[in-house]
Design an enzyme around this catalytic site. Structure first.
Site, mmCIF file in Angstrom:
data_model
loop_
_atom_site.group_PDB
_atom_site.id
_atom_site.type_symbol
_atom_site.label_atom_id
_atom_site.label_comp_id
_atom_site.label_asym_id
_atom_site.label_seq_id
_atom_site.Cartn_x
_atom_site.Cartn_y
_atom_site.Cartn_z
ATOM 1 N N ASP A 90 0.891 -1.239 0.103
ATOM 2 C CA ASP A 90 -0.048 0.185 -0.087
ATOM 3 C C ASP A 90 0.856 1.122 -0.085
ATOM 4 O O ASP A 90 2.099 0.975 0.276
ATOM 5 C CB ASP A 90 -1.112 -0.013 1.237
ATOM 6 C CG ASP A 90 -2.152 0.743 1.164
ATOM 7 O OD1 ASP A 90 -2.211 1.753 -0.138
ATOM 8 O OD2 ASP A 90 -2.934 0.810 1.990
ATOM 9 N N ASP A 125 -3.628 7.260 -3.663
ATOM 10 C CA ASP A 125 -5.061 7.649 -3.707
ATOM 11 C C ASP A 125 -5.574 8.473 -2.445
ATOM 12 O O ASP A 125 -4.902 8.451 -1.726
ATOM 13 C CB ASP A 125 -5.930 6.332 -3.891
ATOM 14 C CG ASP A 125 -5.934 5.411 -2.749
ATOM 15 O OD1 ASP A 125 -4.612 5.248 -2.152
ATOM 16 O OD2 ASP A 125 -6.922 4.856 -2.401
ATOM 17 N N ALA A 193 -11.675 3.346 1.133
ATOM 18 C CA ALA A 193 -12.103 4.034 2.368
ATOM 19 C C ALA A 193 -13.473 3.562 2.606
ATOM 20 O O ALA A 193 -14.289 4.188 3.159
ATOM 21 C CB ALA A 193 -12.351 5.450 1.822
ATOM 22 N N CYS A 276 -12.899 -24.168 18.695
ATOM 23 C CA CYS A 276 -12.258 -24.036 17.517
ATOM 24 C C CYS A 276 -11.514 -25.396 17.144
ATOM 25 O O CYS A 276 -10.837 -25.968 18.072
ATOM 26 C CB CYS A 276 -11.442 -22.725 17.430
ATOM 27 S SG CYS A 276 -10.433 -22.522 16.004
ATOM 28 N N CYS A 278 -8.754 -25.108 15.395
ATOM 29 C CA CYS A 278 -7.108 -24.792 15.059
ATOM 30 C C CYS A 278 -6.111 -25.457 16.051
ATOM 31 O O CYS A 278 -6.610 -25.903 17.146
ATOM 32 C CB CYS A 278 -7.022 -23.303 14.725
ATOM 33 S SG CYS A 278 -6.727 -22.377 16.368
ATOM 34 N N CYS A 281 -5.960 -24.011 19.638
ATOM 35 C CA CYS A 281 -7.041 -24.154 20.414
ATOM 36 C C CYS A 281 -7.050 -25.643 20.662
ATOM 37 O O CYS A 281 -7.703 -25.836 21.925
ATOM 38 C CB CYS A 281 -8.381 -23.706 19.627
ATOM 39 S SG CYS A 281 -8.674 -21.981 19.333
HETATM 40 N N1 GUN Z 1 -6.473 1.097 3.306
HETATM 41 C C1 GUN Z 1 -7.848 1.255 3.592
HETATM 42 N N2 GUN Z 1 -8.445 1.941 2.972
HETATM 43 C C2 GUN Z 1 -7.649 2.506 2.126
HETATM 44 C C3 GUN Z 1 -7.878 3.247 0.710
HETATM 45 O O1 GUN Z 1 -8.793 3.601 0.522
HETATM 46 N N3 GUN Z 1 -6.771 3.429 0.162
HETATM 47 C C4 GUN Z 1 -5.530 3.056 0.317
HETATM 48 N N4 GUN Z 1 -4.422 3.266 -0.387
HETATM 49 N N5 GUN Z 1 -5.297 2.097 1.489
HETATM 50 C C5 GUN Z 1 -6.179 1.829 2.363
HETATM 51 ZN ZN ZN Z 2 -8.568 -21.558 17.227
#
Ligand code: GUN
Ligand code: ZN
Length: 481
Positions: A90, A125, A193, A276, A278, A281
């Site tokens: 990201d 963004d 978002a 669970c 896993c 657990c």
């Molecule tokens: N992580 C959570 N929401 C967003 C987003 O709208 N844009 C980016 N780049 N990372 C995010």
């Molecule tokens: Zn578990």
């Protein structure tokens, strides 16, 4: 280098697919766990053993870290994180949404993501908060669009750059953002978002936002839901057409002493059992886990196991054609999820195009099932049937031999002519004892059939329990028990 996506199975608007980025390939729906290089609670190499095929990390954190920046530039991200699967990075956008601004440009973050060997890059963004006024949403969307255009110009069409779809809660904006992103040639498209919507359980709006973005995006786009990581909502989001999720929830919840289940999150301190399968657990008692010095790591491992298992379950449900049943089950966990599910049902007409014609089963699970597209489509289809001049509708009552044509009433579908008795959906639907919603829905189907056969003389045979409804709904017909 380019990112490609191939759809293999479909159910509702959900898909099972293959996402390729350069040399790396993963199955979708997929969850990319968020890895923070500074706090690797579960080392990515161990995640791989848990079925994780891809992870996401934050290029901004790498670029600002004295420790990691040069390592990543020299050895590459895969080596530094010791993970040979798909790594998405990201940009600094999320930091920007939290702190207001970041000190890098779009070109800088993308170049950095390229230079550290990321498999999927995110431009800078602007994650516009859902409650932002429309004018501001439009302004920010235009900046995001300009940055995507710039990304294509600088790095070329083949660069593995994603195209985020913003637009807050304005459906027309999400749709036009989706359309423009697809027109620019992006095949990997995160819906952005939406974290604030999920944090406050605004699932109804989330469904609207995803459907709107999908309307604009091309059908072949791989859709990533940014920041979605609670397994209770994977089925619903996948049904709306999301292919990839990413989340730090497994780690954040563990830090907070919380134990994830597919129906919600529990506080470990208040638990008396570990329900669970896993390895964590099964190898600890709840008391041992509470007192363990490794509690946070063990909880994170449980949380991630549950999350990965649910992703597998969603893929299996899509492949089997039982995604509706899974969505129905998961969305009973919280009233707001149920709201989201009901919204999806309300909007089925708009996404039905993606749904498949034949599935493994139709289980009636209450009044929501009446709104499934199998029912609405059946109503449309059945009205094309031509009836004899005289028929008996068998709705639970006796069937005298004097009637030459007898048609079974099967709610919530309506008439089930014997030619369709073995076919999907009505012939293969499993239904419990009738309830009023189901019968009323079936009656709507019957009415459509009779409308196209106005000259047929209809007699209805039913039981005392349902006689009044049939008499009221079909005043012109003989109803007996
Ligand atoms: N992580 C959570 N929401 C967003 C987003 O709208 N844009 C980016 N780049 N990372 C995010
Ligand atoms: Zn578990």
């Amino acid at each position: 280098m380019a990112v490609t996506f191939e759809v293999i199975h479909k159910d509702i608007a959900g898909r099972v697919g293959k996402l390729k980025a350069g040399e790396k390939q993963i199955k979708t729906p997929a969850l990319l766990p968020v890895v923070n290089p500074h706090l690797q609670i579960i080392p990515p190499a161990d995640m791989k053993k848990m079925g994780v095929e891809g992870i996401i990390t934050n290029a901004y954190i790498f670029s600002k870290s004295e420790e990691f920046r040069n390592q990543a530039l020299e050895r590459g991200l895969h080596d530094v994180l010791n993970f040979d699967g798909l790594i998405m990075t990201d940009s600094g956008s999320f930091q920007m949404s939290v702190y207001g601004s970041v000190d890098i440009t779009n070109e800088e973050t993308l170049s950095f993501q390229r230079d550290i060997g990321s498999d999927i890059w995110v431009p800078l963004d602007i994650p516009t908060h859902p409650d932002t006024p429309r004018e501001e949403v439009i302004e920010q969307m235009e900046i995001t669009m300009a940055r995507m255009k710039e990304a294509k110009e600088i790095f070329g069409d083949d660069a593995p750059i994603s195209g985020p779809v913003q637009g807050a809660v304005f459906e027309d904006l999400r749709e036009s953002a989706g359309r423009r992103v697809s027109e620019m040639g992006f095949t990997y498209c995160p819906v952005g978002a939406v974290v604030p919507l999920m944090e406050s359980y605004r699932y109804r709006e989330l469904v609207d936002v995803i459907i709107a973005a999908k309307k604009g995006l091309s059908a072949g786009a791989c859709v990533h839901l940014f920041g979605a990581g609670h397994p209770s909502m994977f089925a619903l989001a996948a049904a709306c057409g999301c292919d990839v999720f990413d989340s730090a929830a497994y780690a954040l919840y563990a830090k907070d002493g919380r134990y994830i289940t597919t129906s919600g999150t529990l506080k470990l301190d208040e638990m008396s059992e570990l329900p669970c399968a896993c390895p964590i657990c099964r190898s600890h008692t709840v008391e041992e886990l509470k007192k363990s010095p490794e509690k946070q790591k063990l909880l994170a491992m449980h949380n991630l196991s549950v999350t990965m298992a649910e992703i597998s379950r969603v893929r299996a449900a899509i492949q089997d054609g039982t995604l509706f049943e899974l969505v129905d089950e998961r969305c009973r966990a919280h009233p707001k999820l149920l709201d989201g599910y009901r919204r999806l049902l309300e909007r089925m007409g708009e996404i039905e195009l993606h749904d498949r014609a034949s599935k493994r089963r139709f289980f009636y699970r209450g009044s929501e099932s009446c709104k499934r597209p199998e029912v609405t489509n059946y109503h449309k289809m059945v009205s094309r049937i031509t009836l004899s001049p005289e028929v008996l509708i068998s709705a639970g009552g006796p069937v005298p031999s004097r009637f030459k044509e007898v048609i079974e009433f099967k709610p919530p579908f309506g008439a089930l002519p014997y030619e369709l008795a073995e076919t999907f959906p009505a012939g293969q639907a499993e239904i419990p004892s009738w309830d009023e919603d189901m019968v009323n829905c079936g009656i709507r189907g019957l009415k459509l059939l009779f409308e196209t056969n106005p000259d047929t003389k209809v007699t209805i045979s039913t039981t005392e329990k349902w006689k009044d409804i049939f008499t009221r709904e079909f005043p012109g017909f003989e109803v007996f028990t």
